[in-house]
Structure formats: C-alpha cells, structure tokens
Design an enzyme around this catalytic site. Structure first.
Site, PDB file in Angstrom:
ATOM      1  N   HIS A  97      -5.744  -0.985   5.453  1.00  0.00           N
ATOM      2  CA  HIS A  97      -5.612  -0.170   6.678  1.00  0.00           C
ATOM      3  C   HIS A  97      -6.747  -0.318   7.695  1.00  0.00           C
ATOM      4  O   HIS A  97      -7.519   0.615   7.928  1.00  0.00           O
ATOM      5  CB  HIS A  97      -5.422   1.312   6.359  1.00  0.00           C
ATOM      6  CG  HIS A  97      -6.260   1.868   5.243  1.00  0.00           C
ATOM      7  ND1 HIS A  97      -7.615   1.737   5.191  1.00  0.00           N
ATOM      8  CD2 HIS A  97      -5.909   2.571   4.146  1.00  0.00           C
ATOM      9  CE1 HIS A  97      -8.069   2.337   4.101  1.00  0.00           C
ATOM     10  NE2 HIS A  97      -7.043   2.851   3.458  1.00  0.00           N
ATOM     11  N   ASP A 147       0.744   2.558   3.718  1.00  0.00           N
ATOM     12  CA  ASP A 147      -0.131   3.646   3.266  1.00  0.00           C
ATOM     13  C   ASP A 147       0.668   4.949   3.169  1.00  0.00           C
ATOM     14  O   ASP A 147       0.182   6.032   3.524  1.00  0.00           O
ATOM     15  CB  ASP A 147      -1.343   3.825   4.192  1.00  0.00           C
ATOM     16  CG  ASP A 147      -2.440   4.661   3.520  1.00  0.00           C
ATOM     17  OD1 ASP A 147      -2.272   5.035   2.345  1.00  0.00           O
ATOM     18  OD2 ASP A 147      -3.457   4.933   4.184  1.00  0.00           O
ATOM     19  N   HIS A 187       0.833  -1.200   0.000  1.00  0.00           N
ATOM     20  CA  HIS A 187       0.000   0.000   0.000  1.00  0.00           C
ATOM     21  C   HIS A 187       0.873   1.258   0.000  1.00  0.00           C
ATOM     22  O   HIS A 187       1.216   1.791   1.049  1.00  0.00           O
ATOM     23  CB  HIS A 187      -0.921  -0.027   1.226  1.00  0.00           C
ATOM     24  CG  HIS A 187      -2.060   0.938   1.138  1.00  0.00           C
ATOM     25  ND1 HIS A 187      -3.312   0.654   1.614  1.00  0.00           N
ATOM     26  CD2 HIS A 187      -2.141   2.194   0.617  1.00  0.00           C
ATOM     27  CE1 HIS A 187      -4.110   1.682   1.401  1.00  0.00           C
ATOM     28  NE2 HIS A 187      -3.414   2.640   0.810  1.00  0.00           N
ATOM     29  N   ASN A 242      -6.484   9.023   6.722  1.00  0.00           N
ATOM     30  CA  ASN A 242      -7.743   8.321   6.486  1.00  0.00           C
ATOM     31  C   ASN A 242      -7.465   6.834   6.256  1.00  0.00           C
ATOM     32  O   ASN A 242      -6.755   6.505   5.330  1.00  0.00           O
ATOM     33  CB  ASN A 242      -8.445   8.924   5.264  1.00  0.00           C
ATOM     34  CG  ASN A 242      -9.867   8.439   5.150  1.00  0.00           C
ATOM     35  OD1 ASN A 242     -10.441   7.939   6.109  1.00  0.00           O
ATOM     36  ND2 ASN A 242     -10.441   8.549   3.973  1.00  0.00           N
ATOM     37  N   HIS A 293     -10.901  -0.169   0.543  1.00  0.00           N
ATOM     38  CA  HIS A 293     -10.813   0.944   1.495  1.00  0.00           C
ATOM     39  C   HIS A 293     -12.182   0.993   2.172  1.00  0.00           C
ATOM     40  O   HIS A 293     -13.150   1.475   1.590  1.00  0.00           O
ATOM     41  CB  HIS A 293     -10.503   2.230   0.733  1.00  0.00           C
ATOM     42  CG  HIS A 293     -10.596   3.493   1.539  1.00  0.00           C
ATOM     43  ND1 HIS A 293      -9.517   4.319   1.753  1.00  0.00           N
ATOM     44  CD2 HIS A 293     -11.646   4.083   2.173  1.00  0.00           C
ATOM     45  CE1 HIS A 293      -9.896   5.367   2.483  1.00  0.00           C
ATOM     46  NE2 HIS A 293     -11.191   5.246   2.755  1.00  0.00           N
ATOM     47  N   HIS A 349       2.396  14.315   0.857  1.00  0.00           N
ATOM     48  CA  HIS A 349       1.643  15.520   0.510  1.00  0.00           C
ATOM     49  C   HIS A 349       2.561  16.731   0.603  1.00  0.00           C
ATOM     50  O   HIS A 349       3.416  16.799   1.485  1.00  0.00           O
ATOM     51  CB  HIS A 349       0.451  15.716   1.454  1.00  0.00           C
ATOM     52  CG  HIS A 349      -0.668  14.747   1.212  1.00  0.00           C
ATOM     53  ND1 HIS A 349      -1.361  14.702   0.029  1.00  0.00           N
ATOM     54  CD2 HIS A 349      -1.196  13.788   1.996  1.00  0.00           C
ATOM     55  CE1 HIS A 349      -2.282  13.748   0.103  1.00  0.00           C
ATOM     56  NE2 HIS A 349      -2.198  13.169   1.276  1.00  0.00           N
ATOM     57  N   LEU A 379       2.633   6.665  -4.738  1.00  0.00           N
ATOM     58  CA  LEU A 379       3.841   7.259  -5.325  1.00  0.00           C
ATOM     59  C   LEU A 379       3.544   8.565  -6.055  1.00  0.00           C
ATOM     60  O   LEU A 379       4.457   9.260  -6.471  1.00  0.00           O
ATOM     61  CB  LEU A 379       4.516   6.254  -6.272  1.00  0.00           C
ATOM     62  CG  LEU A 379       5.093   5.017  -5.567  1.00  0.00           C
ATOM     63  CD1 LEU A 379       5.664   4.035  -6.594  1.00  0.00           C
ATOM     64  CD2 LEU A 379       6.185   5.408  -4.570  1.00  0.00           C
ATOM     65  N   ARG A 380       2.266   8.887  -6.214  1.00  0.00           N
ATOM     66  CA  ARG A 380       1.796  10.189  -6.712  1.00  0.00           C
ATOM     67  C   ARG A 380       2.101  10.465  -8.181  1.00  0.00           C
ATOM     68  O   ARG A 380       1.652  11.469  -8.709  1.00  0.00           O
ATOM     69  CB  ARG A 380       2.383  11.350  -5.874  1.00  0.00           C
ATOM     70  CG  ARG A 380       2.014  11.294  -4.402  1.00  0.00           C
ATOM     71  CD  ARG A 380       0.537  11.507  -4.201  1.00  0.00           C
ATOM     72  NE  ARG A 380       0.180  11.523  -2.772  1.00  0.00           N
ATOM     73  CZ  ARG A 380      -0.848  10.858  -2.260  1.00  0.00           C
ATOM     74  NH1 ARG A 380      -1.626  10.147  -3.052  1.00  0.00           N
ATOM     75  NH2 ARG A 380      -1.112  10.913  -0.971  1.00  0.00           N
TER      76      ARG A 380
END
Lengths: 404, 178, 298
Positions: free
Chosen positions: A209, A282, A35, A255, A156, A286, A38-39
C-alpha cells in the site's frame, strides 16, 4: 465470443467441453489480491474466510492472499494451514495465506518462515502488515533468509517513531482537525531504507500500500537502479483524499492514511508507468463497534474486494490490458501463484471473470457480501459489475450472485 | 382584497403623544417619581418623546429606560430564534418608583405580561402603569392600558403597522390586511 | 444555529450576535436576580469525558441562569467507565429528552460524531486537540470589552499551538472578526498550516495589542518537543521584562489553568493588564448567549 472449458482448463473448441458464452461481456483473467484481511481466526464477527471468499468472488477474484494479522497470528505452519484449509472448504477463491515475518508481529525475532514455506499452504509471501518490520537488522535478515525458498517480504512501510498516535495524513487538514499527523516521510524513509537493504543483500522486496508521491519516486529510482522491488497501491489511495476526514467519520480512517490529491495523481501515474506493479485491496473488514465511534478510537481499514475492479475502471477507464496486468498477472507472479494470473488462452486454468463494464451500481454497505459494512464508497455510483466468475471451470458467481 | 389605510398621520401621532404626556402629568400629580420604560423596539422612541414633551410642558427631566422582553416571551419555541434587544436600566433604577411601561400597540397583552416579568427582575417598582400609542383590542390576558393614544377597532386578520421617525423615517399608523 | 462545533463555522455576523447577546446576559449577571426564564422546560446535559470543573460549572451556571434543567453526566464512575460507547450513551441521552448536549471529550471530533446520533443540539466544550469554540468566544468578548473592538487588532497566541484547542478556535474566530493573528512558539509546537507564524516572541511584543498565553504541559518535555521547561520559559514565557515591552494599552490573556512560572510569571498574571479573571466571568455570559441561540427558538 465463447470460452471452452474441460477439466478446469481452457481448451480449443472440443467435443464434451463446457461452453461459456461471454455474450457481450468483457472477459478478464481471474483477479488476484495480494493483500486481504479475512480476520479468521480471531475476529469472525468482522469477517470469515467464507464471507471474505464470497466478497472476493463477487469482486471478480479467483485468488486472495490472506494477511497474517489474525488471532492467533499466522506465524506458524499450523495457523497458515488452518487458513489454507478454510479457504479450500469455502471453495470460492484460492486462499493463499501470507506468513508473519516476526513472531506475533512483535518485530523482535523471525517466525519460522521455512516451516510455513514447507507447509501445505506453501507460503511464499511474508508480512507483518499492520506493523512495520522497523528494526533494520531484522529486516535485513528477513530479506536474506527467504531467498532460500524464493520468498518475498511484503513490507508495511511505517516508521513507528514518526507515527506515534497518528490518526491521518499530516498536513493542513490534520492541523485543522486537531488529529495527530501521519507524515509522508514515515513511509518514504522506510521504503528508502528497505530498497537499499534489498539491494545490499540481493533480495526481493514488495512494498505494501504505497500512498505518497515521494514513495513512488523512491521506488522509481530504485527500479531504475535494478533493485528487485515491487509495489502495490490500494483502490482507495487511487481515489480518495484526506479531506474526507473532515466529517470525522472513521469509515475514512485507514493505514496508511488517505493522502492529498497530488499524491493520488502520482500514484495513478505510477500505476500507468509501471513503477507500481499491482493494485491490491487491503480489504480490512471491521465491526460497527470498531467504526461507529470516535475517530481516534476507531480501527483503521476499509472494505475493498467488491469495489476494487469498479474503482480501477473508474480511475483508468476500460484499459483491460492494464487492469489484467495490475490486478491479475503481476500479483500472481509476485505471490508465485502458478495457477493464477494467466491469459484466457487454451491450456491455462479456467480462472476468469466476466464483467459488464457499462453497468453502473450504487454501493450499499449492507448489500455487500462482507460481514462488515465499512466501505468508504457508500452511496457512490461505480462502473462495472461482475456478472460471472469461474474458478478452474467451476462457476463461483452466476449473474452477480455467489453460488455458495 | 388587500389594503393599507392610514389611521394616524404624522400630525396625529404628534398630537396623540402630546395628549398622553398631559394625561401622565394629570394622573401622576405632575409626574412625581415617574420613570418611563420603553419596550423594545418602538416603545423606546415613544418613551423618549413622552419624556421630551413632559420636559417641554413642565421643565421636568424624567428618567427613561429600555426594556427588551425577548428572553421573557412565552412563545419562543414557536419561531426561529429571535434577536435579543438592549435593555437599559433608567438612571436611578426602578425600585419604589412609578414605572410607566411604554409600547406602540396593545394587542393580546402577552408582551406586557413578559414586560412585567422582566421589570420585576430589574427591581421592585412602587407602581407600574402602561401607556400605548394604539389599543387594537383582542386581549388574551387580563391587562389594560392606563394611557391610550387611540383605540382602533380591528379584525384579527388585520395588522396595525406603527412607523416612527426614529426607526422608520416617518410617523404614521396604518391598518393593513393581506 | 443547530450545533456549535467549530469556531470556524461562525460568520462575523453570527459571532458578533453572540457577543452582543452575551453583553445583555452580562448585564443580567450584574443584577440581584441573575436568572432568566428563557429556557424553562429545556434540558441541557453536560457530558464530560475529561475532568474540567471550571468549564463544567461555567456551562452549568449558564444553563441554570436561563432556567434550563441541567443533568451532569460525568464519564467517571458511570456507564462510560464500564465501556459504554459514545453512540450508546447518545441514545441514552436521547431517551432522557436532552435538548442540548454540552460535550467535553479527549478525542478530536467526538462532538461531530455525537451530532449524528442525537436529535438535540450539540455544543463542543473542548474536543481533544481540535477546538473549544466557547473559549474563543469568551476571549473575543473579553478583548472587545477591554479594547472596544477586535477588527484590526494584532493578536499573538503564544505557546503549544500544536496541541491547543483554544489556539485553533481563537485563530479561526479572531481572524473572522478581523484581527491579525500570529501564532508564536518553538517550531516544534507551532504548525505552519494554521496561520501566520513567528518563532520570536521578543520581536513581536512591541507590535501586539493582545498577547494570549497558552498552557504548556510538562509532558511535552518527554517527547522531544522541548529541551526543558527552563529553556521554554526563557524563550517564550511572559515575565515582567517582556510585559514592559508591550504597548501601554496591550492586554495579557490566558485560558487557564496557568502554569505560573512556566509560560507566565505571577507578576504578569496578577497585573492590571491581565484579563484572566474577567475571562472566567465572561465565560458564563457567553455560554448563556450560545445556549439561547441553540435552544431559544423552534
């Protein structure tokens, strides 16, 4: 102890083999993260496949599964192949793309799961992570459909109607802080529904998660009934609690949200007794614009790749068999990464990491390899430092420094 | 060498207050239109005592008020936030009256400067005078007292400590050095 | 006191000092000359991300009566509307030499964030559904003026507690000052975690010294908190009949703006038991006291 490597494989002592002296360090199988965000593509200002791969290698990982919530969304063969190739070019860990379950993560119609499975990326794990596949009929179909190529849906678990505007765990702290609550039941009700659906259609389900004691109990009961369900927990849910929101610093916004101390205790117990199969990061980078702002306006998520193993050691101690199972063998099995998650015995790929379990280090957000700095562990002193990492015999981390 | 010596005993304090009361009566034609405004904190019991003495001597009942000057100080930023005391307007107000400000010690004159500002926000007195128990010198502003109980020459390093029974349980004035 | 962010940060002694100073400030408000020189040369910025003319002018009057310079920075039509972040705005205020920033913001906790980014004092003038500490202080002041004390009083806070920053701050402050606070309303709008709870207003009325009515917003009907406005007023609205069930001495409060006919009827709002107008007047005095304690020293 010495490890001998030839042609990317671990071998018995043999002429011409490369020799790695473990030199008082602990050798662990290369870690596998099921999880990771990598954006790339889309938010290369927060993380790229290359910088995320560096962070992973430095964390002791040899494979990471890249979540589908990029821009564009990884819901076609084209996007998953792009991510897969970027991982190959970076060459520090195997980047295994996860495909979206629904087109654009919109939760309305199935993405071309088969095309992603057959692509060069050979996708086996599908997830709308960030969003819940909340439509029960759609979830049922997805669970059924991926059986054709032995895929798994990673859910999720968040009932969206119960979490509208939710900011943190619903409880005394959220009431005090005036932040909209994210009730535990919003997670537990979806997991309960999904294990029943998976049971009904005879499919595999993976729960992302897991964050509450109630969820652990639902999964424990499902497993006892023989449902094919696996579950993951993040390092932060094993350590941190909702009290941290009191500062209103969104570095603690995630989250699912940080929960209570008794949830943390139940999750640890779940890891120990096998109700929870794996620890997954996870990892959610950011930018500072998305974090240095008001809590409600901040994006949820925390860095995790470089701190996951130290947190696991901090929480569970030097239980190397447990750590190997939960952070390497089991995630590789769930993701069907045949080249990863094997013991360091001759004939297996030379994917491993050498760590100094006695080394303590203070987490410096700007000292991490990730492009972003949103670690909740800033200033904490953690045990266990990755010294060397090898991917198929090629060194990716040398003396705590990434090789490229 | 630290020391604390008594410059006025309790009997001295009572004598001094009596004298000021007499002086006020003399200088104000029998305390006509006089209002006593004690400056918080030790000026307030002094003002009440003066009113009580004047009443005893002449059978007059003078209005007494209390003036807290905290919010008018010129040195607020030099210290942590100060407590605010209670300002009480005298019965009948101050407009057109002969207001006598009463304080324990006259030193730099800054307290009186602040008190004049505070007083002018309460109204427009006809005359303002000043009565102090002790004048220790070292003025920093062009201010002088109309009624002085005792002049005590001091060094800047010394402290004048006034104790009044209403606040401190006893009447005494001491000169201290650290 | 460096910042005023939460009523929960005030000890009984600190809160009482604010009320005592407010009483002195109130005396000044009764004079011909309403201005004090106390904060000459100090700059107070009113940083308002929500329209709240009442609160803003109350703070503005308070700062001006203490002779501070006041800069009103409203989010509407400013750099904020063009997307400037709170952090960048904070730096701008810092550069302007703001000694104190009074912030009203729709996001809970925004004043806490701001306090990290400016050197001056931050005063929370209402943040999201979190707190509104000066409202609680002015309510406490009003109760003390009317009833002579706060300690031992039975206070019912009635309405949409869940979304009310006024309720949170009052529950914290009035408990600190020794009152027995009960939160009253339908279970969907009254969380268990904030204090004693009752769902039965009628049962509570004869044993209440203070009834504080909260504004109930119409949009609550849309998210299933309430079936209808009519049902709400029938069960929890304060009307003449309920007013008469209160003890003789009891008072009725409302932070405003009121929804007349919803949580309170005009008969009650305009009755001598109502303190609604005093609350507004007392707001200026209490805010003067807070500004003095934040800016009146080194």
């Amino acid at each position: 102890m010495k490890i001998y490597i030839r042609d990317g494989l671990i071998v018995d002592k043999a002429a011409g083999a490369q020799v790695v002296d473990t030199d008082g360090l602990v050798a662990l199988p290369g870690l596998v993260d099921l999880h990771t965000h990598l954006r790339e593509p889309g938010r290369e200002d927060a993380e790229t496949v290359l910088t995320g791969s560096r962070a992973a290698a430095l964390g002791g990982y040899t494979a990471v599964c890249a979540m589908a919530n990029t821009s564009p969304v990884a819901d076609t063969a084209g996007v998953v192949e792009q991510v897969y190739r970027l991982g190959q070019e970076a060459g520090l860990v195997d980047v295994q793309p996860i495909g979206a379950v629904t087109v654009g993560l919109a939760g309305e119609r199935l993405a071309e799961l088969g095309a992603m499975a057959e692509s060069a990326a050979r996708v086996r794990v599908f997830s709308d992570d960030g969003f819940c596949v909340h439509d029960p009929r759609l979830m049922r179909r997805a669970l059924e459909y991926v059986k054709a190529f032995n895929g798994v849906i990673a859910q999720h678990a968040e009932e969206p109607r119960l979490t509208e505007g939710a900011q943190m765990h619903e409880g005394d702290v959220s009431q005090r802080l005036g932040l909209t609550g994210w009730p535990a039941v919003a997670e537990e009700s979806i997991i309960a529904r999904d294990v029943l659906l998976a049971e009904h259609v005879g499919s595999r389900l993976h729960v992302c998660h897991v964050s509450t004691a109630g969820s652990v109990e639902v999964i424990r009961q499902a497993k006892a009934r023989g449902v094919q369900v696996t579950a993951e927990v993040t390092p932060h849910h094993l350590l941190l609690t909702h009290e941290l929101a009191t500062s209103y610093d969104p570095v603690y916004k995630v989250n699912p949200p940080l929960r209570t101390a008794s949830d943390v205790e139940a999750l640890r117990q779940g890891v120990l007794d096998g109700t929870i199969d794996i620890i997954a990061t996870d990892h959610a980078p950011h930018t500072s614009e998305d974090k240095e702002c008001e809590w409600a306006y901040a994006r949820p998520g925390m860095l995790g790749l470089e701190t996951a193993l130290p947190i696991a050691i901090h929480v569970f101690g030097e239980q190397w068999d447990l750590i190997s199972e939960r952070m390497s063998y089991a995630p590789a099995r769930i993701a069907q990464l045949s080249g990863h998650g094997h013991p360091l015995t001759p004939g297996n790929p030379a994917n491993f990491t050498l760590i100094d379990p006695t080394a303590k280090w203070a987490v410096d957000p700007h000292g991490l390899a990730s492009l972003s700095h949103n670690t909740p562990y800033a200033g904490m002193t953690l045990p266990g430092r990755v010294v060397h990492t090898y991917l198929r015999g090629v060194q990716t981390v040398e003396n705590g420094k990434v090789t490229k | 060498m630290p020391y604390a010596k008594t410059v006025l005993t309790d009997a001295d304090v009572q004598r001094v207050v009596d004298r000021i009361a007499h002086q006020i009566l003399e200088k104000t034609q029998g305390a006509q239109d006089v209002v006593l405004m004690g400056i918080v904190s030790r000026g307030v019991p002094l003002a009440r005592r003066l009113a009580e003495r004047i009443s005893a001597f002449e059978g007059l009942s003078l209005p007494v008020g209390a003036l807290d000057i905290t919010l008018y100080r010129d040195d607020l930023r030099q210290q942590a936030v100060r407590k605010v005391g209670h300002t009480e307007e005298p019965p009948g107000g101050v407009d057109g009256r002969r207001v006598i400000l009463v304080d324990d010690v006259l030193f730099s004159g800054r307290t009186i400067r602040a008190a004049l500002d505070a007083l002018s926000d309460l109204g427009r007195p006809g005359v303002v005078q000043l009565a102090v128990l002790v004048d220790r010198g070292h003025r920093q502003l062009p201010i002088r007292a109309d009624y002085v109980g005792k002049n005590i020459p001091t060094a800047l390093t010394e402290k004048v400590r006034v104790k009044l029974a209403e606040i401190d349980g006893t009447d005494e004035v001491q000169l201290e050095a650290a | 006191m460096k910042h005023l962010l939460s009523a929960g940060d005030l000890t009984a002694a600190a809160a009482t000092e604010i009320l005592d100073i407010a009483a002195e400030m109130a005396a000044v408000q009764g004079r011909e000359i309403k201005k004090l020189p106390t904060l000459r040369g100090r700059t107070v910025v009113n940083l308002f991300y929500e329209d709240s003319t009442r609160t803003r002018i109350s703070f503005e009057a308070a700062a001006k009566r203490l002779s501070a310079d006041v800069i009103n920075f409203s989010a509407k039509g400013s750099s904020v509307e063009k997307g400037e972040s709170l952090k960048d705005t904070a730096w701008t205020l810092q550069a302007m030499g703001a000694d104190a920033v009074v912030i009203r913001h729709p996001a809970s906790g925004a004043p806490y964030r701001l306090a990290n980014w400016v050197n001056g004092s931050v005063l929370n003038a209402g943040d999201g559904t979190h707190e509104h500490p000066t409202q609680a202080l002015l309510d406490a002041y009003t109760i003390r003026s009317r009833m002579g004390r706060i300690d031992g009083l039975r206070v019912a806070i009635v309405g949409d507690v869940l979304h009310s920053r006024v309720a949170r701050s009052n529950a914290l402050l009035l408990k600190t000052l020794g009152a027995k606070v009960t939160l009253v309303g339908p279970p969907t709008l009254v969380p268990q975690e904030l204090g004693d709870v009752s769902y039965d207003l009628d049962a509570l009325l004869p044993d209440s010294d203070v009834v504080m009515m909260l504004r109930v917003q119409k949009e609550r009907m849309h998210s299933s908190y309430l079936p209808s406005a009519r049902e709400y007023s029938r069960r929890y609205g304060l009307d003449g009949a309920r007013l008469r069930r209160l003890p003789e001495h009891a008072i009725v409060m409302h932070p405003g703006p009121m929804n007349r006919g919803m949580e309170i009827t005009p008969e009650v709002a305009d009755s001598p038991r109502s303190t609604i107008v005093e609350q507004v007047t007392n707001g200026v005095s209490v805010r003067m006291a807070c500004l003095y304690l934040l800016l009146g020293g080194k």
